[in-house]
Scaffold this motif. Structure first.
Motif, PDB file in Angstrom:
ATOM      1  N   HIS A 276       0.740  -1.109   0.009  1.00 49.90           N
ATOM      2  CA  HIS A 276      -0.001  -0.155  -0.072  1.00 49.90           C
ATOM      3  C   HIS A 276       0.829   1.097   0.095  1.00 49.90           C
ATOM      4  CE1 HIS A 276      -4.152  -1.770   1.156  1.00 49.90           C
ATOM      5  NE2 HIS A 276      -3.601  -2.440  -0.023  1.00 49.90           N
TER       6      HIS A 276
ATOM      7  N   LEU B  42     -21.958  15.701  -0.054  1.00 49.33           N
ATOM      8  CA  LEU B  42     -23.527  15.069  -0.325  1.00 49.33           C
ATOM      9  C   LEU B  42     -24.263  15.672   0.874  1.00 49.33           C
ATOM     10  CD1 LEU B  42     -22.393  11.349  -0.690  1.00 49.33           C
ATOM     11  CD2 LEU B  42     -23.298  12.817  -2.314  1.00 49.33           C
ATOM     12  N   GLY B 150     -18.742  -5.157  -0.278  1.00 47.61           N
ATOM     13  CA  GLY B 150     -18.761  -4.599  -1.640  1.00 47.61           C
ATOM     14  C   GLY B 150     -17.370  -4.503  -2.372  1.00 47.61           C
ATOM     15  N   ILE B 386     -14.053   5.722  -0.480  1.00 50.58           N
ATOM     16  CA  ILE B 386     -14.822   4.470  -0.254  1.00 50.58           C
ATOM     17  C   ILE B 386     -15.640   4.227  -1.634  1.00 50.58           C
ATOM     18  CG2 ILE B 386     -16.611   3.264   0.985  1.00 50.58           C
ATOM     19  CD1 ILE B 386     -15.943   4.818   3.461  1.00 50.58           C
TER      20      ILE B 386
END
Ligand SMILES: Cc1cc2nc3c(=O)[nH]c(=O)nc-3n(C[C@H](O)[C@H](O)[C@H](O)COP(=O)(O)OP(=O)(O)OC[C@H]3O[C@@H](n4cnc5c(N)ncnc54)[C@H](O)[C@@H]3O)c2cc1C
Lengths: 377, 427
Positions: A276, B42, B150, B386
């Motif tokens: 990473h 948002l 996800g 994300i």
């Protein structure tokens, strides 16, 4: 570095890369630490023949570019310089050649010796900060009859101790003046400084009533601010391209190391924590390539966002480049902090370039000014 | 197929002529954008009714753009596009700076959905949907994520079972932004449990407005209720609405995610360029610094400079990657580099805004101007790391696919998906 160079540009880059690999491999760069000049005259002349010094100069003055955008071509050389921590006053000589080229017929001889690699130049621009421990009189350039008189101190000056000619940017009343001073002129005192970069030779230079003929002026007395601004932009573009080359070298060495070095029975490259960090480094490295190239293109084409992009490139590459280098040293462990390992040769170049021509913080402040002005208009 | 449009471009106007026509049309048909709209992260901007009215306005704008020949500038002619080179889309984006535009339709309708349709759709599917999308008649959503996880997209458990000429879908998709006002979705489903996970997936096109798809709203930290979860109960989908081959949904899925990562530099999206809304946060950040009384504060100016620096680097990197991918000097996987940069930079920009507000960012009044709600933005800043796949997944892709480092060990290689250990269900 340019993502899709033309075949000409690629050939040019490749030629310099091969030349540098042969002439200044890491052991040679290390050896140069003890060489007072930091580079050999015949090395520089050969480089000039490869095209290192004429890219910012018009053809009728002995220069010429590959793509029509000489500064973009020059970033290819600069990139290779960074990649190999190569010696030689690439940035100062080009900056000075470019400025002289703008007044080509006034300084033909000096210019042609710079382009041919028979002589090198330094740009004396930085002055010690007022109030600092090193504070000294700022450089004043006055006209006295048919003479130019230079007084004051510049430091640090890259290649100040080895250059044949010094381009001095000083003050004349309200305006800036640029003047060419032979390093050997009477009243010029060069004090070598120590430097983090193995091959570079910085100096503090005092000018004490240095008297020169009026023909030493580059441009008008008091009218040199624009030239100095343009020179600074060019210098930043070149130094950013160099730094990106150095970062690329550091990164490549470290990626290879991550595959070679094993701990607990597996290569470092297999640990997600390190992977990473490599991903972050790769991202900031590509970001550095992207912003450096975009800034070079904008300056070369005199685009209206050139200043903003130059500041962003200098600030980003300085800030994130330092982080990248530190991460690479960390991932090398103990060997990363030894003189024996090559890593530091490139790290030095990037670190020296970080502080020259404005620190990241100075460029961030300037960016805020630029955006504010634009938003207000 | 690459992101560059084909050589078959139908160029009848020079770029300058096109620019002049675009400018004239934009000036006489679109409103100037409100500089205080779409700031922050948002934020709930309007009531549901107002939101639906805005969606309708954007559909109308899209329709008007279509009628004026400015929709689908880089889409093939046979599906209603203009089939012009990418430079024309850039010019249009430049002219659009400072004006309202159909923002809700870009992501995910145009990118990735329409881009995926163009790449994998049958002739009939493309003729049916692409023109409708270009006219603003169909808004699309992406149904990838599931409650059970996800990041591991290929571990989808929403199931499609064949029934004659139809498929029957069951399961649940989650974190679908804007599903409640949308028309269609691309939906990744499991069609085979007896093969390794990547080999048993299939993609379908699913109409959202039907009784067997139940759309629930989910509230976010900011109070926004754009997030949705869909429950699919015996949803009947004709085989003609299958996109790509049966059990080969992963091929579609990888391109789908590629297009999603590239959206900012996709020739299929229309996004105003320059320092207008959407392209730069600088006007917003200056407004916060000004309203917080910190415009002359050197610390604040340093951060403003940092913000602009990061924005320019992010933009330049996006251009570099998209050029690299289009010219094949970089692999498609390089899209993850741009994705990681954008996640990190966007969240940093939000933090910088919060920094300006001092304690007033944590407790405010609506009269505080641009300072108000920065604390909420700060809490929400992670969405950039994300949404569209996490930055950790981008880091995996960069290290493994770009730098060639060893893959993380997975516990599901070469075993039938039904035997793979799965998340414990949330309680
Ligand atoms: C604003 C927003 C809009 C969205 N819109 C949509 C949409 O329209 N349609 C849609 O389908 N989805 C959408 N998503 C969902 C989004 O794609 C997922 O949230 C994302 O892919 C992460 O999946 P997850 O939430 O299940 O987290 P998980 O997969 O459960 O991951 C949890 C954490 O573990 C980390 N992690 C997981 N696996 C690894 C690994 N192998 N290595 C290292 N770290 C790992 C993740 O990075 C994360 O930090 C949206 C999300 C947001 C925030």
């Amino acid at each position: 570095m340019l993502l899709d160079p033309s075949p000409d540009q690629e050939f040019f880059r490749e030629t310099t890369a091969r030349f540098l690999a042969e002439k200044v491999p890491p052991d040679e760069v290390r050896r140069l630490r003890d060489d007072p000049n930091g580079f050999a005259p015949d090395y520089w002349r050969a480089g000039a023949e490869l095209g290192w010094t004429g890219l910012l100069v018009d053809e009728d003055l002995g220069g010429g570019s590959l793509s029509g955008l000489g500064l973009v071509d020059l970033t290819l050389t600069a990139h290779e310089f960074g990649r190999r921590a190569a010696p030689g006053p690439l940035c100062p000589t080009n900056v000075v050649a470019e400025m002289l080229g703008r007044y080509g017929h006034d300084h033909r001889e000096t210019l042609s010796s710079l382009v041919a690699g028979r002589a090198t130049a330094a740009w004396c621009v930085d002055e010690p900060r007022t109030g600092s421990r090193t504070a000294a009189a700022p450089v004043d350039i006055r006209i006295d009859g048919d003479e130019v008189v230079v007084n004051g101190t510049k430091r640090p000056v890259e290649a100040g101790g080895t250059a044949d000619v010094l381009l001095v940017t000083g003050r004349t009343g309200q305006g800036a003046t640029n003047a060419l001073v032979p390093r050997q002129a009477g009243g010029v005192t060069v004090t070598p400084l120590r430097s983090i970069d193995v091959t570079r030779r910085y100096a503090a230079i005092d000018f004490d009533e240095v008297r020169l003929p009026l023909t030493s002026l580059v441009g008008e007395a008091g009218g040199g601010a624009d030239d100095a601004t343009r020179a600074r932009r060019t210098a930043i573009v070149v130094s950013c391209a160099e730094s990106v080359g150095a970062l690329q070298a550091v990164f490549d060495l470290t990626v290879a190391w991550a595959f070679d070095r094993y701990s607990f029975g597996r290569p470092l490259a297999s640990y997600q924590e390190l992977k990473h960090r490599f991903a972050d480094m790769k991202t900031s490295l590509e970001g550095s390539h992207a912003i450096a190239d975009r800034a070079a293109g904008a300056v070369a084409t005199a685009s209206s966002d050139a200043d903003e992009l130059v500041c962003a490139a200098k600030a980003y590459i300085g800030q994130y480049g330092s982080e990248l280098v530190q991460d690479c040293i960390q991932i090398h462990g103990g060997i990363g902090v030894t003189y024996e390992h090559d890593l530091h040769l490139y790290a030095r170049r990037a670190a020296a370039n970080r502080s020259g021509f404005g620190t990241p913080a100075e460029h961030r402040a300037r960016l805020a000014d630029i955006v504010e002005l634009r938003e207000a208009s | 197929m690459t992101l560059e449009t084909s050589d078959r471009a139908h160029v009848t106007e020079t770029l300058d002529e096109f620019r002049a026509r675009a400018r004239a049309w934009i000036e006489s048909n679109l409103e100037r954008s409100d500089s205080s709209a779409y700031v922050g992260v948002l934020r709930p901007e309007a009531s549901d009714e107002e939101e639906l009215a805005l969606v309708q306005r954007e559909r109308d704008i899209q329709r008007a753009m279509f009628d004026a020949g400015f929709a689908g500038i880089c889409f093939p002619r046979e599906y209603g596009g203009q089939e012009l080179p990418r430079a024309y889309q850039r010019v249009f984006d430049e002219e659009l700076a400072g004006y309202e535009y159909p923002s809700r339709l870009q992501v995910p309708t145009f990118v990735p959905c329409a881009a995926v349709l163009l790449e994998f759709g049958t002739e009939e599917q493309k003729r049916r949907h692409i023109p409708a999308i270009l006219k603003g008649e169909e808004l699309w959503m992406q149904m990838l994520s599931e409650p059970s996880g996800g990041s591991d997209v290929a571990a989808a458990v929403t199931t499609a079972v064949r029934d004659g000429d139809d498929w029957i879908l069951n399961g649940s998709k989650i974190w679908t932004t804007g599903a409640w006002w949308s028309d269609w979705a691309l939906c990744l489903t499991r069609t085979n449990w007896d093969v390794p996970k990547n080999r048993g997936l299939t993609v379908f096109m699913v109409p959202l407005k039907q009784p067997s798809v139940e759309v629930h709203r989910i509230e976010m930290l900011s109070g926004s209720r754009e997030f949705c979860q869909e429950f699919l109960t015996d949803v009947r989908v004709p085989d003609g609405d299958r996109l790509g081959e049966v059990d080969d949904g992963w091929t579609v899925g990888t391109r789908w995610m590629f297009h999603e990562r590239m959206y900012r530099n996709s020739p299929y999206a229309t996004i105003p360029a320059g320092t207008s809304r959407g392209a730069s946060r600088m006007p917003e950040l200056f407004a916060v610094a000004r309203d917080a009384g910190r415009l002359d504060d050197p610390l604040a100016r340093d951060l403003l400079g940092e913000a602009r620096m990061l924005e320019l680097v992010k933009q330049s990197l996006e251009q570099r990657v998209s050029t690299g991918v289009a010219t094949r000097t970089m692999s498609d996987q390089a899209a993850s580099i741009a994705r990681l940069m954008s996640g990190v930079v966007e969240s940093r920009l939000v933090t910088i805004g919060y920094e300006f507000t001092d304690a007033n960012g944590a407790a405010w009044d609506e009269a505080d101007g641009a300072v108000a709600q920065r604390g909420v933005d700060h809490l929400m800043r992670q969405v950039w790391c994300i949404a569209g796949g996490t930055t950790e997944m981008a880091r995996n892709a960069i290290s493994e696919r770009v730098l060639g480092m060893p893959r993380e060990r997975s516990h599901d290689p070469n075993i039938p998906f039904r035997d793979v250990p799965r998340s414990r269900p949330a309680t």
